[in-house]
Scaffold this motif. Sequence first.
Motif, PDB file in Angstrom:
ATOM      1  N   LEU A  49      51.682  29.350  33.340  1.00  0.00           N
ATOM      2  CA  LEU A  49      51.385  29.363  34.771  1.00  0.00           C
ATOM      3  C   LEU A  49      50.824  30.745  35.058  1.00  0.00           C
ATOM      4  O   LEU A  49      51.562  31.737  35.075  1.00  0.00           O
ATOM      5  CB  LEU A  49      52.642  29.094  35.598  1.00  0.00           C
ATOM      6  CG  LEU A  49      53.356  27.771  35.339  1.00  0.00           C
ATOM      7  CD1 LEU A  49      54.541  27.619  36.287  1.00  0.00           C
ATOM      8  CD2 LEU A  49      52.406  26.585  35.472  1.00  0.00           C
ATOM      9  N   LEU A  50      49.519  30.830  35.256  1.00  0.00           N
ATOM     10  CA  LEU A  50      48.811  32.110  35.242  1.00  0.00           C
ATOM     11  C   LEU A  50      48.241  32.459  36.615  1.00  0.00           C
ATOM     12  O   LEU A  50      47.308  31.807  37.101  1.00  0.00           O
ATOM     13  CB  LEU A  50      47.678  32.042  34.213  1.00  0.00           C
ATOM     14  CG  LEU A  50      46.790  33.270  34.040  1.00  0.00           C
ATOM     15  CD1 LEU A  50      47.605  34.482  33.604  1.00  0.00           C
ATOM     16  CD2 LEU A  50      45.683  32.972  33.034  1.00  0.00           C
ATOM     17  N   ASP A  51      48.799  33.501  37.237  1.00  0.00           N
ATOM     18  CA  ASP A  51      48.247  34.019  38.486  1.00  0.00           C
ATOM     19  C   ASP A  51      46.899  34.660  38.177  1.00  0.00           C
ATOM     20  O   ASP A  51      46.770  35.474  37.262  1.00  0.00           O
ATOM     21  CB  ASP A  51      49.207  35.048  39.074  1.00  0.00           C
ATOM     22  CG  ASP A  51      48.696  35.628  40.380  1.00  0.00           C
ATOM     23  OD1 ASP A  51      47.846  34.986  41.025  1.00  0.00           O
ATOM     24  OD2 ASP A  51      49.146  36.726  40.748  1.00  0.00           O
ATOM     25  N   ARG A  52      45.887  34.300  38.944  1.00  0.00           N
ATOM     26  CA  ARG A  52      44.557  34.837  38.676  1.00  0.00           C
ATOM     27  C   ARG A  52      44.409  36.281  39.150  1.00  0.00           C
ATOM     28  O   ARG A  52      43.658  37.069  38.570  1.00  0.00           O
ATOM     29  CB  ARG A  52      43.509  33.959  39.353  1.00  0.00           C
ATOM     30  CG  ARG A  52      42.091  34.287  38.904  1.00  0.00           C
ATOM     31  CD  ARG A  52      41.082  33.321  39.465  1.00  0.00           C
ATOM     32  NE  ARG A  52      39.768  33.558  38.880  1.00  0.00           N
ATOM     33  CZ  ARG A  52      38.661  32.940  39.266  1.00  0.00           C
ATOM     34  NH1 ARG A  52      38.720  32.025  40.216  1.00  0.00           N
ATOM     35  NH2 ARG A  52      37.510  33.215  38.695  1.00  0.00           N
ATOM     36  N   ASP A  53      45.149  36.638  40.207  1.00  0.00           N
ATOM     37  CA  ASP A  53      44.961  37.937  40.852  1.00  0.00           C
ATOM     38  C   ASP A  53      46.022  38.936  40.400  1.00  0.00           C
ATOM     39  O   ASP A  53      46.806  39.448  41.201  1.00  0.00           O
ATOM     40  CB  ASP A  53      44.989  37.768  42.378  1.00  0.00           C
ATOM     41  CG  ASP A  53      43.985  36.725  42.833  1.00  0.00           C
ATOM     42  OD1 ASP A  53      42.819  36.824  42.427  1.00  0.00           O
ATOM     43  OD2 ASP A  53      44.377  35.805  43.578  1.00  0.00           O
ATOM     44  N   LEU A  54      46.062  39.220  39.102  1.00  0.00           N
ATOM     45  CA  LEU A  54      47.022  40.165  38.544  1.00  0.00           C
ATOM     46  C   LEU A  54      46.476  41.584  38.602  1.00  0.00           C
ATOM     47  O   LEU A  54      45.259  41.792  38.518  1.00  0.00           O
ATOM     48  CB  LEU A  54      47.324  39.815  37.083  1.00  0.00           C
ATOM     49  CG  LEU A  54      48.008  38.479  36.804  1.00  0.00           C
ATOM     50  CD1 LEU A  54      47.983  38.193  35.304  1.00  0.00           C
ATOM     51  CD2 LEU A  54      49.441  38.497  37.323  1.00  0.00           C
ATOM     52  N   PRO A  55      47.362  42.578  38.712  1.00  0.00           N
ATOM     53  CA  PRO A  55      46.892  43.967  38.636  1.00  0.00           C
ATOM     54  C   PRO A  55      46.527  44.315  37.195  1.00  0.00           C
ATOM     55  O   PRO A  55      47.045  43.720  36.246  1.00  0.00           O
ATOM     56  CB  PRO A  55      48.114  44.771  39.099  1.00  0.00           C
ATOM     57  CG  PRO A  55      49.278  43.896  38.750  1.00  0.00           C
ATOM     58  CD  PRO A  55      48.800  42.484  38.944  1.00  0.00           C
ATOM     59  N   GLY A  56      45.645  45.283  37.013  1.00  0.00           N
ATOM     60  CA  GLY A  56      45.247  45.669  35.656  1.00  0.00           C
ATOM     61  C   GLY A  56      44.430  44.571  35.019  1.00  0.00           C
ATOM     62  O   GLY A  56      43.376  44.181  35.525  1.00  0.00           O
ATOM     63  N   MET A  57      44.892  44.048  33.901  1.00  0.00           N
ATOM     64  CA  MET A  57      44.233  42.913  33.262  1.00  0.00           C
ATOM     65  C   MET A  57      44.495  41.662  34.094  1.00  0.00           C
ATOM     66  O   MET A  57      45.625  41.174  34.142  1.00  0.00           O
ATOM     67  CB  MET A  57      44.741  42.720  31.827  1.00  0.00           C
ATOM     68  CG  MET A  57      44.122  41.514  31.131  1.00  0.00           C
ATOM     69  SD  MET A  57      44.781  41.215  29.480  1.00  0.00           S
ATOM     70  CE  MET A  57      43.976  42.528  28.576  1.00  0.00           C
ATOM     71  N   ASN A  58      43.475  41.141  34.744  1.00  0.00           N
ATOM     72  CA  ASN A  58      43.692  40.004  35.629  1.00  0.00           C
ATOM     73  C   ASN A  58      43.791  38.690  34.863  1.00  0.00           C
ATOM     74  O   ASN A  58      43.636  38.632  33.639  1.00  0.00           O
ATOM     75  CB  ASN A  58      42.600  39.942  36.703  1.00  0.00           C
ATOM     76  CG  ASN A  58      41.211  39.754  36.106  1.00  0.00           C
ATOM     77  OD1 ASN A  58      41.045  39.217  35.017  1.00  0.00           O
ATOM     78  ND2 ASN A  58      40.193  40.201  36.838  1.00  0.00           N
ATOM     79  N   GLY A  59      44.060  37.629  35.625  1.00  0.00           N
ATOM     80  CA  GLY A  59      44.237  36.326  35.005  1.00  0.00           C
ATOM     81  C   GLY A  59      42.995  35.821  34.299  1.00  0.00           C
ATOM     82  O   GLY A  59      43.082  35.123  33.289  1.00  0.00           O
TER      83      GLY A  59
END
Length: 233
Positions: A49-59
């Motif tokens: 379950l992958l959030d697209r809007d991650l800090p650093g390396m995004n989804g």
Amino acid sequence: MRVLVVEDDPNLRTTLVEALRHEGYLVSEADEGGQALSTLATSEIDLVLLDRDLPGMNGDAVCRTMVSIRHPARILMLTAAADMAQRVAGLDLGADDYLAKPFGYPELLARMRALTRRDREQRVPTVWSVGDLTVDTVRRFAERGGRPLRLTPKEFAVLDLLLAADGGYVDVDDLLDQVWEDPLEQSRGVVKVTVYGLRKKLGAPPLIEYEAGFGYRLSGDPPAAGRATASPA
């Protein structure tokens, strides 16, 4: 099924992790892309379950990396962007499905089940046999000698890990880390009680052995991936 929740919002991540564990899933968690890839490299994961809007390396970067290395886990991408262009872009990256925030928990579970069914159509399902014990880890069904076993989610999770060990020992600490990831629930006593209940439900002759210093293992003919068979209809 082993699920990795990758979400930087601590409240949403905790809610998802706790809810999915209650459903009987084995759940790992990460709050940024690098940690997610490290978990994928060291743990068996079936669905992310992958959030697209991650800090650093995004989804997006995590998704591209998974596709480039041909990681077998399914990807359900989560994002606050709900417009069609964003959904199409996410799917074009290699995600298997896309769910816009905010979403309803029943819809999330339905999409997870749909991905599992789709995966089952493309691969041979994992149905293990150890003596007269048969376990379907996809349908979460177990029987011994034709007798269905009514296992709790924790009991099934322990049995799943013992099967995956391929006849080897599983240390008590490993069981605690993977089945009881909440530190407040972790104690060697809870493992002992759960294994006792599992042994009782499995019946005779005993299938679970314990060796001090090594842990638990399934006796009898050890399961192997090559012995997986198709699920019954």
